[in-house]
Design an enzyme around this catalytic site. Structure first.
Site, short mmCIF file in Angstrom:
data_model
loop_
_atom_site.label_atom_id
_atom_site.label_comp_id
_atom_site.label_asym_id
_atom_site.label_seq_id
_atom_site.Cartn_x
_atom_site.Cartn_y
_atom_site.Cartn_z
N ILE A 161 0.85 -1.17 0.00
CA ILE A 161 0.00 0.00 0.00
C ILE A 161 0.90 1.22 0.00
O ILE A 161 2.05 1.14 0.40
CB ILE A 161 -0.99 0.02 1.20
CG1 ILE A 161 -0.25 -0.08 2.54
CG2 ILE A 161 -2.01 -1.09 1.06
CD1 ILE A 161 -1.17 -0.03 3.76
N ASP A 162 0.38 2.33 -0.47
CA ASP A 162 1.20 3.50 -0.68
C ASP A 162 1.71 4.08 0.63
O ASP A 162 1.15 3.82 1.71
CB ASP A 162 0.38 4.55 -1.43
CG ASP A 162 1.25 5.65 -1.98
OD1 ASP A 162 2.09 5.35 -2.84
OD2 ASP A 162 1.09 6.81 -1.55
N MET A 163 2.76 4.91 0.54
CA MET A 163 3.40 5.48 1.72
C MET A 163 2.39 6.20 2.63
O MET A 163 2.42 6.04 3.85
CB MET A 163 4.49 6.47 1.29
CG MET A 163 5.19 7.17 2.44
SD MET A 163 6.56 8.22 1.93
CE MET A 163 5.66 9.55 1.11
#
Length: 326
Positions: A161-163
């Site tokens: 999942i994105d930062m």
């Protein structure tokens, strides 16, 4: 070296980064009449679309670009008939070291580990982020007990999942579990439900966005609904609560393309609050990235065959934002 697809909401990593594809090669171009007078940095950008502008600038500064055997700078203007050579150095894989971290572990056994990732944490090492990632923490916690299918930069990582997206992520401790979880991701049988706050008031109580997502034709860091070159992407959503000017929703992923929820909601004219890539440049709240939380993760355990489902509460910043809007 492992593979990379850069998918935010989670999927198998399966495509190499462009710079890695050209590792150790010497690229050669001959300047056509229509390109005469073009600055070298622009000529390279047009001639090497698979290499990022920042990477090409590094090659220029380090003397890896020459014209007719002479090194040149970014402002050099090419002439018809010039021979431009670009030497792409061999990729050097950095050493990734374990770092003790206070990980929020939701579940763990000998095969898998489920972690509630905080905002601002990168999942695995990448240029600019070789420390402080979830992988660094997992290496400290698990030692050598992580799957190796995705290489030394991403041990145990089968999806991401994105930062600035918070919430649940599964990592695998051996190749058996990695293969099994990757297959479930490929078959879209893993349950992934997200909470998001979007701009605008949604009229319908629920709906489905079925629109292919692919790389933006001119900006390689962005994705978009791309009918021609995109891959099928399906997001189901339902309204949880409406506020003045905003809507709190739950999204269920049927597929897991790059930035899928963010792209789909923006395409419906309801971009995520705090999403400075696909939403407004100015945000009415002080936020670090998009309001997106991976709240529910369900999968069939690779060893026992039992279905397991986990839930992570909204992070504090998200809760306070909802309270402020109520």
């Amino acid at each position: 070296m492992g593979s990379d697809v850069w998918e935010e909401e989670g999927c198998v990593l399966d495509v190499e980064a462009p710079e890695g594809v050209f590792s150790g090669q010497q690229l050669e171009f001959s300047v056509c009449p229509e390109d005469a007078g073009t600055r070298m940095d622009m000529f390279l950008k047009n001639s090497c679309p698979d290499l990022s502008r920042s990477y090409l600038q590094k090659l220029l500064k380090s003397g890896q670009v020459d014209v007719n055997g002479r090194q040149v700078k970014a402002n050099y203007k090419v002439s018809e008939g010039d021979t431009v050579k670009v030497a792409v150095p061999e990729a050097v894989e950095p050493e990734i070291v374990p770092e003790p971290m206070d990980l929020d572990i939701v579940y763990e056994d000998r095969d898998v580990i489920v972690v509630n990732k905080p905002k601002g944490m990168v999942v695995h090492p990448a240029p600019g982020h070789y420390s402080g990632t979830l992988v660094n923490g997992l290496m400290s916690h698990c030692g050598d007990g992580l799957s190796g299918i995705n290489g030394v930069l991403r041990p145990g990582i089968v999806h991401r999942i994105d930062m600035d997206t918070t919430g649940l992520l599964i990592a695998c401790k051996n190749d058996m579990s990695h293969t099994a979880i990757a297959e479930q991701l490929k078959e879209h049988t893993i349950v992934r439900r997200y909470r998001a706050l979007v701009h605008g008031v949604m009229e319908e109580d629920e709906g489905c966005v079925d629109a292919p997502v692919g790389r933006h034709p001119t900006d390689r860091k962005r994705m978009c609904v791309n009918e021609k070159n995109g891959r099928r992407a399906v997001t189901h959503y339902r309204v949880l609560k409406r506020f003045r000017g905003f809507t709190y929703i739950e999204c269920r992923l049927e597929t897991g393309r790059t930035h899928q929820i963010r792209v789909h909601m923006a395409d419906r004219h309801h971009p995520l609050v705090g999403d400075f890539v696909y939403g407004p440049a100015k945000c009415p709240f002080k936020l670090q990235g998009q309001t997106l939380h991976a709240g529910v993760l369900g999968f069939v355990h690779p060893r026992t065959g039992e279905y397991m489902e986990f839930e992570a509460p909204l992070p504090e910043y998200f809760e306070k934002l909802l309270e402020k809007l109520s």
